[in-house]
Design a protein around this motif. Sequence first.
Motif, PDB file in Angstrom:
ATOM      1  N   THR A 136      -4.289   7.303  -3.304  1.00 61.94           N
ATOM      2  CA  THR A 136      -3.003   8.021  -3.600  1.00 61.94           C
ATOM      3  C   THR A 136      -2.209   7.354  -4.813  1.00 61.94           C
ATOM      4  OG1 THR A 136      -1.949   6.376  -1.902  1.00 61.94           O
ATOM      5  CG2 THR A 136      -2.450   8.680  -1.421  1.00 61.94           C
ATOM      6  N   CYS A 137      -2.550   6.199  -5.265  1.00 66.27           N
ATOM      7  CA  CYS A 137      -2.109   5.514  -6.332  1.00 66.27           C
ATOM      8  C   CYS A 137      -3.218   5.503  -7.707  1.00 66.27           C
ATOM      9  CB  CYS A 137      -2.090   3.937  -6.041  1.00 66.27           C
ATOM     10  SG  CYS A 137      -1.229   3.046  -7.524  1.00 66.27           S
ATOM     11  N   PRO A 138      -2.723   6.411  -8.502  1.00 66.95           N
ATOM     12  CA  PRO A 138      -3.863   6.580  -9.642  1.00 66.95           C
ATOM     13  C   PRO A 138      -3.849   5.215 -10.492  1.00 66.95           C
ATOM     14  CG  PRO A 138      -1.545   7.381 -10.080  1.00 66.95           C
ATOM     15  CD  PRO A 138      -1.669   6.944  -8.838  1.00 66.95           C
ATOM     16  N   ALA A 139      -3.210   4.107 -10.352  1.00 65.26           N
ATOM     17  CA  ALA A 139      -3.436   2.773 -11.011  1.00 65.26           C
ATOM     18  C   ALA A 139      -4.739   2.048 -10.306  1.00 65.26           C
ATOM     19  CB  ALA A 139      -2.246   1.992 -11.218  1.00 65.26           C
ATOM     20  N   VAL A 140      -4.663   2.501  -8.850  1.00 65.78           N
ATOM     21  CA  VAL A 140      -5.715   1.833  -8.146  1.00 65.78           C
ATOM     22  C   VAL A 140      -6.861   2.696  -8.095  1.00 65.78           C
ATOM     23  CG1 VAL A 140      -6.449   1.495  -5.768  1.00 65.78           C
ATOM     24  CG2 VAL A 140      -4.160   0.855  -6.584  1.00 65.78           C
ATOM     25  N   PRO A 184       8.209   7.978 -10.766  1.00 68.30           N
ATOM     26  CA  PRO A 184       8.728   6.553 -11.282  1.00 68.30           C
ATOM     27  C   PRO A 184       7.227   6.107 -12.100  1.00 68.30           C
ATOM     28  CG  PRO A 184       7.875   6.688  -8.962  1.00 68.30           C
ATOM     29  CD  PRO A 184       7.847   8.204  -9.390  1.00 68.30           C
ATOM     30  N   CYS A 185       6.291   6.779 -12.068  1.00 65.65           N
ATOM     31  CA  CYS A 185       4.704   6.354 -12.491  1.00 65.65           C
ATOM     32  C   CYS A 185       4.332   6.809 -13.720  1.00 65.65           C
ATOM     33  CB  CYS A 185       4.029   6.775 -11.340  1.00 65.65           C
ATOM     34  SG  CYS A 185       2.260   6.073 -11.470  1.00 65.65           S
ATOM     35  N   ILE A 186       3.777   5.914 -14.433  1.00 64.51           N
ATOM     36  CA  ILE A 186       3.181   6.268 -15.803  1.00 64.51           C
ATOM     37  C   ILE A 186       1.618   6.646 -15.584  1.00 64.51           C
ATOM     38  CG2 ILE A 186       2.209   5.062 -18.112  1.00 64.51           C
ATOM     39  CD1 ILE A 186       5.193   3.289 -17.945  1.00 64.51           C
ATOM     40  N   ILE A 289      -3.529   0.978  -0.786  1.00 64.32           N
ATOM     41  CA  ILE A 289      -3.506  -0.073  -1.638  1.00 64.32           C
ATOM     42  C   ILE A 289      -2.600   0.557  -2.678  1.00 64.32           C
ATOM     43  CG2 ILE A 289      -5.712   0.522  -2.238  1.00 64.32           C
ATOM     44  CD1 ILE A 289      -6.046  -2.366  -3.274  1.00 64.32           C
ATOM     45  N   PHE A 290      -1.351  -0.121  -3.045  1.00 61.22           N
ATOM     46  CA  PHE A 290      -0.567   0.368  -4.301  1.00 61.22           C
ATOM     47  C   PHE A 290      -0.540  -0.694  -5.220  1.00 61.22           C
ATOM     48  CE2 PHE A 290       1.574   2.638  -0.563  1.00 61.22           C
ATOM     49  CZ  PHE A 290       2.003   3.762  -1.282  1.00 61.22           C
ATOM     50  N   PHE A 291      -0.606  -0.367  -6.650  1.00 54.30           N
ATOM     51  CA  PHE A 291      -0.611  -1.176  -7.723  1.00 54.30           C
ATOM     52  C   PHE A 291       0.962  -1.857  -7.602  1.00 54.30           C
ATOM     53  CE2 PHE A 291      -1.577  -2.670 -11.643  1.00 54.30           C
ATOM     54  CZ  PHE A 291      -2.986  -2.916 -11.390  1.00 54.30           C
ATOM     55  N   CYS A 292       1.888  -0.709  -7.459  1.00 57.75           N
ATOM     56  CA  CYS A 292       3.398  -1.729  -7.332  1.00 57.75           C
ATOM     57  C   CYS A 292       3.563  -1.972  -5.961  1.00 57.75           C
ATOM     58  CB  CYS A 292       4.354  -0.549  -7.998  1.00 57.75           C
ATOM     59  SG  CYS A 292       3.752   0.097  -9.539  1.00 57.75           S
ATOM     60  N   ARG A 293       4.909  -2.356  -5.619  1.00 58.39           N
ATOM     61  CA  ARG A 293       5.267  -2.658  -4.417  1.00 58.39           C
ATOM     62  C   ARG A 293       5.730  -1.441  -3.972  1.00 58.39           C
ATOM     63  NH1 ARG A 293       9.270  -7.467  -5.368  1.00 58.39           N
ATOM     64  NH2 ARG A 293      10.028  -6.369  -6.841  1.00 58.39           N
ATOM     65  N   GLY A 294       4.885  -0.337  -3.811  1.00 59.94           N
ATOM     66  CA  GLY A 294       5.348   0.798  -3.337  1.00 59.94           C
ATOM     67  C   GLY A 294       5.853   1.549  -4.494  1.00 59.94           C
ATOM     68  N   CYS A 295       5.843   3.034  -4.521  1.00 62.98           N
ATOM     69  CA  CYS A 295       6.301   3.762  -5.831  1.00 62.98           C
ATOM     70  C   CYS A 295       7.638   3.534  -6.014  1.00 62.98           C
ATOM     71  CB  CYS A 295       6.038   5.166  -5.577  1.00 62.98           C
ATOM     72  SG  CYS A 295       4.181   5.433  -5.376  1.00 62.98           S
ATOM     73  N   ILE A 296       8.302   2.990  -4.764  1.00 56.84           N
ATOM     74  CA  ILE A 296       9.794   2.701  -4.905  1.00 56.84           C
ATOM     75  C   ILE A 296      10.060   1.681  -6.178  1.00 56.84           C
ATOM     76  CG2 ILE A 296      10.968   3.505  -3.018  1.00 56.84           C
ATOM     77  CD1 ILE A 296      10.575   0.751  -1.955  1.00 56.84           C
ATOM     78  N   ASP A 297       9.030   0.900  -6.479  1.00 55.78           N
ATOM     79  CA  ASP A 297       9.104  -0.096  -7.601  1.00 55.78           C
ATOM     80  C   ASP A 297       8.201   0.025  -8.700  1.00 55.78           C
ATOM     81  OD1 ASP A 297      10.148  -2.709  -8.062  1.00 55.78           O
ATOM     82  OD2 ASP A 297       8.498  -3.733  -7.542  1.00 55.78           O
ATOM     83  N   GLY A 298       7.994   1.639  -8.737  1.00 52.77           N
ATOM     84  CA  GLY A 298       6.966   2.089 -10.010  1.00 52.77           C
ATOM     85  C   GLY A 298       7.857   1.563 -11.343  1.00 52.77           C
ATOM     86  N   PRO A 299       6.794   1.532 -12.395  1.00 53.94           N
ATOM     87  CA  PRO A 299       7.387   1.031 -13.610  1.00 53.94           C
ATOM     88  C   PRO A 299       8.280   1.807 -14.476  1.00 53.94           C
ATOM     89  CG  PRO A 299       5.048   2.022 -13.951  1.00 53.94           C
ATOM     90  CD  PRO A 299       5.436   2.109 -12.423  1.00 53.94           C
TER      91      PRO A 299
END
Length: 494
Positions: A136-140, A184-186, A289-299
């Motif tokens: 689900t996480c495109p960075a992953v 929240p996500c680049i 697996i999420f690259f951030c600490r969940g999307c609530i912590d997206g860049p």
Amino acid sequence: MGIIFTVTEKCKGCYACVRNCPVKAIRVKEGIAGVMEERCVTCGVCINICAIGAREAKSDIGYVRQLLGQSTPVIAALSSAFTAAFPEIRPKQLVSALKKLGFSEVMETAFGAELVCREYGRMVKGNKGKPILSSTCPAVTSLVEKHYPQLIDRLAPIVSPMIAMGRVIKWRYNPEAKVVFIGPCIAKKAEAEDEKVAGVIDAVLTFSELREMLATKEIDLLSEEEEQFSGPRPHLGRLFPVPGALLKLAGISGDTMISDVVVAEGIDRASSCLLEFAQGKVKTKFMDIFFCRGCIDGPAINKSLSLCGRREKIVDYALEDADPARTESDIEQYADIDLSRKFTNRYTVLRTPTEDEINDILRQIGKLKREDQLNCGACGYNSCRELATAVCQGLAEREMCWPYLVNELQNTQDELLRAEKLTSLGQLAASIAHEINNPLTGVLVYTQLLSKKVAGDAFKREQALEYLSKMESEVGRCSRIIRNLLDFARQTEP
Ligand code: SF4
Ligand code: SF4
């Protein structure tokens, strides 16, 4: 130009991005740190780390304005992290603000999460084969496609909530509409362009870009009325940006006593779990697996609230605006939407340099001996050897090593000083030669005259004495010049 790029005229070559990029996707050339698109996972870390704003992400603001200026309906698909990103307002005030910007409808991507999570539940529970990684996480997924291609077949072949929502809208709700995802996500910008899922999301705005658009239009969020969202209605799918929510929504037990399920969030944990997973060290049947600490912590999320505060906002909204029966009926209506996807092997090989090549670079930067290898990290690499390897691979430059650079500068300065001294000495020699040459020429002239007189028998004693006196005076002048020089040299002796 890729999604993430360097504003070259701003880059000061501090290597903060080299140091912090989790996949070393930065190539330094002539002191400028550029992004290697083929290695970059668009996590956005370097954008937030660069203090002078020399790293940016491609902005879709211009394109979205263009879309909004046309007659085609444009639907905003809001990431479920929006309540945490705009904590100063009530959630539905954002709907009217977006409509003022020109969006025809505003929908919640959380509904896509409802569909996707159920699909995960079915897949994980029925899985008897290899362990599964969430996708689900495109960075992953980028990380797997570009750096761990051996794990591509472990990625769940299921789209993300954003793409699911795009398919709901484009394939059923309103095929004519343009869809703009806002979140929240680049990395979502890259995902929307991925040829395996492209065509359902027309543009991606980050929350920061949305704030910029609202500010330009002078839309005051606080004074907006509340308006209803359109489209299918989510319920607990709104929890999706919080780590662990996928398990809850999919009905997968995360109890460590009875389950072999791992939730890994945050760059460090995600990277190390993936590495261990690739090495076969993690025994699990499912890893979320999420690259951030969940999307609530997206860049690109407003971080004025703490992580807990943001989590609270998400949970409050999920509970306060719930209509589970309506959600169930909407899910039934869209249950046949195809949520499958494939992935691409994007791995690019970096040449492995030989020991001799690495040692040659270490020798050039004065780090061949173990005791000289400071491993200070100033270059952005963890060790002198890593830097030398990167130099061999064309990713780095010797000048990134500070001790080497300082040494080189010292040598250059010494050379300049030497050259300066030589130049001054040359000028001094020329002026001394000039000063001494004048009286010596006089002496030479009178010597020749005297010789002529003596040879021609025209020798007169008085005249000879006069010549000798002039010669004496000129020689005296030379002597004074030399004495002055000696005095000067003694005074200026260090
Ligand atoms: S966006 Fe992430 S992966 Fe890409 S260069 Fe920046 S830090 Fe590295
Ligand atoms: S965790 Fe969420 S915000 Fe962060 S990169 Fe992944 S999808 Fe984007």
